[in-house]
Write an enzyme that holds these catalytic residues in place. Structure first.
Site: not given
Length: 349
Positions: A18, A25, A64, A103, A241
């Site tokens: 989670c 997204r 899991y 990733k 940022y």
């Protein structure tokens, strides 16, 4: 084991973990992906699993392995910390599931090669979830380069930096595969690979570790392509940022801001600068997470690959090249570049 799939029905998705990226997204993007339906979300915490299940309308699973034991899961999305990828990707593949993993695929090239070999031997799809490469803005940039808009390539610069994280953030934990290179550095690295090709040498790298943590918190990398084009990458957790890259050619340059994490309704702006003019292209908005999910479904269905490897380069091999580059960057930062002049990423497989 999952049941044989009918070609006409959506693939049934199970989620292991989670994570925040799944909440913000990936799972919201599912609403726009016709070939995929969410079956269950698993967490070690029953409360967290229920929170996700209530929002996204699926089953909540505690543990899991219990999700992998279900017979209504065809494919698995795995947004766990990098250090957990190896074990749970292997378990999912062993259960006959195709896997989309956040990733990077693995923390080392050896682990990435092992997992890729397991997927290939089982005839299963294993994809690394580099969503930014599926955003159409990068294909537009590639078309501009191929069309000679900025002449011959001379240099690539890429940067991804974010402000300091809370001290308890898992990205500061070495035991979970934390660190700036694996979290934000892989984005400009993968962008350089996308535009400059797979033959990249690491000329030098520096990884900074703050005294408080045992992971790298920022870094810089210098690469050189097989054609002699150099790339400078900067990244870290200690910055204002920035999410951008610039491609400099013999006749101009292309600048892309908000390159790696644009919101789904954001209309990208590409700036083309030449000696006597500046042009700004505003592109349609796109949800790169939905595009990634569509590409994953297409790969599972055996359809032609859709990104993120241009020029017909196989996606599975590009993932291994990327993992090898991560190893080479670490080796260079430890002094490998001073010994040999460059650290070459070993050929995968």
């Amino acid at each position: 084991m999952p049941q044989p799939m009918a070609e006409t029905r959506p693939l049934r998705l199970g989620v292991l973990g989670c994570a925040d990226i799944a909440w913000r997204r990936t799972l919201p993007a599912l609403a726009d992906v016709a070939g995929l339906t969410l079956t269950a979300v698993a967490s070690r915490s029953a409360e967290r699993a229920r929170r996700f299940a209530d929002r996204f309308g699926c089953a909540a699973v505690t543990g899991y392995q219990r999700l992998l034991d279900r017979d209504d899961v065809d494919v698995v999305y795995l947004p766990l910390p990098v250090a957990l990828h190896g074990h749970w990707v292997e378990r999912a593949l062993s259960g006959g599931r195709h896997v989309l993993v956040e990733k990077p695929l693995a923390a080392t090239a050896a682990e990435a090669l092992r997992l890729s070999g397991l997927a290939a031997s089982a005839g299963l799809v294993l994809r690394e979830n580099f969503t930014f490469l599926h955003h159409p803005q990068h294909a537009t940039v590639m078309d501009l380069i191929s069309g000679g808009e900025i002449g011959e390539l001379r240099a690539f610069t890429g940067a991804f930096g974010i402000p300091p994280l809370p001290g308890t953030d898992i990205r500061y934990r070495a035991d979970l595969g934390g660190g700036a290179l694996l979290d934000v550095g892989v984005y400009p690295l993968r962008a350089a690979q996308y535009f400059l090709g797979s033959t990249l040498d690491v000329l030098g790298s520096a990884l900074h570790t703050a005294p408080t943590y045992d992971v790298d918190t920022s870094g810089d990398v210098l690469l050189r392509s097989g054609e002699g084009v150099c790339a400078h990458l900067s990244f870290g957790f200690r910055h204002g940022y920035r999410s951008a890259y610039e491609i400099w050619g013999s006749a101009g340059r292309i600048v892309v801001e908000r390159a790696y994490a644009p919101p789904p309704r954001y209309r990208p702006r590409i700036r083309i600068e030449q000696q006597d003019r500046v042009e700004r292209l505003t592109l349609p908005a796109a949800d790169q997470f939905a595009e990634t999910l569509r590409a994953f479904v297409a790969a599972v269905r055996g359809e032609p690959e859709r990104g993120p490897a241009p020029g017909g380069r196989p996606v599975a091999r590009e993932q291994l090249v990327h993992a090898s580059l991560i190893d080479a960057i670490r080796a260079s930062a430890r002094g490998g570049a001073r010994d040999s002049g460059a650290v070459r990423a070993p050929a995968p497989g």
